[in-house]
Design an enzyme around this catalytic site. Structure first.
Site, PDB file in Angstrom:
ATOM      1  CG  HIS A  21      44.276  39.999  38.854  1.00 31.78           C
ATOM      2  ND1 HIS A  21      44.958  40.769  38.105  1.00 31.78           N
ATOM      3  CD2 HIS A  21      43.711  38.963  37.889  1.00 31.78           C
ATOM      4  CE1 HIS A  21      44.603  40.444  36.610  1.00 31.78           C
ATOM      5  NE2 HIS A  21      44.067  39.460  36.634  1.00 31.78           N
ATOM      6  CE  LYS A  70      46.966  37.199  38.470  1.00 31.31           C
ATOM      7  NZ  LYS A  70      47.085  35.946  37.958  1.00 31.31           N
TER       8      LYS A  70
END
Length: 149
Positions: A57, A61
């Site tokens: 990600h 995040k």
């Protein structure tokens, strides 16, 4: 939901409340999830294969592993009673919307399934579909209710 599922379910059924819960609203992830469960059931019969997961990600995040990775790992454990845990490698780089890969590896070969989000359109579509479904249904709802694969 796993920790407080019974309480939430009770509030929805007895309290007349409605909640749509998902760790990920992407249509593609819903399909990937169905394939994940099916493949885990098959692979349970083949102990030479070890299962692992890699999720990537964006650098913003904060959670690792992601909620989606945790849900996918729980699905694998539910459908592969021969294993105790799924190793999850979490990578945070660039502006990646989300990539989840599940690998079954043996001495002879390797099987990998991957969902790679190119952008956030699939998440938005899934959220709209969930909202439309929720408007017509009651209780504790999940992607399994919405997408009955």
């Amino acid at each position: 939901l796993k920790e407080h599922g019974d309480e939430v379910r009770k509030a929805c059924t007895e309290g007349g409340k409605t909640l749509f819960w998902a760790s990920n609203f992407s249509l593609g992830v819903a399909i990937f999830s169905a394939v994940n469960k099916y493949l885990a059931r098959i692979m349970n019969e083949f102990p030479d294969y070890e299962v692992s997961m890699r999720e990537v990600h964006h650098i913003h995040k904060l959670d690792a592993p992601s909620g989606t990775a945790i849900t996918l790992a729980e699905q694998i454990k539910e459908n592969m009673p021969r294993i105790d845990d799924v190793k999850i490698e979490s990578v945070r780089e660039g502006e990646v919307p989300g990539i989840h890969s599940i690998t079954y590896n043996s001495e002879a070969d390797q099987i990998t399934i991957t969902h790679d989000a190119h952008n956030r359109k699939g998440f938005a579509l899934g959220a709209v579909l969930a909202a439309e479904y929720t408007a017509k249904h009651q209780g504790l709802l999940t992607t399994s209710d919405l997408f009955q694969f």
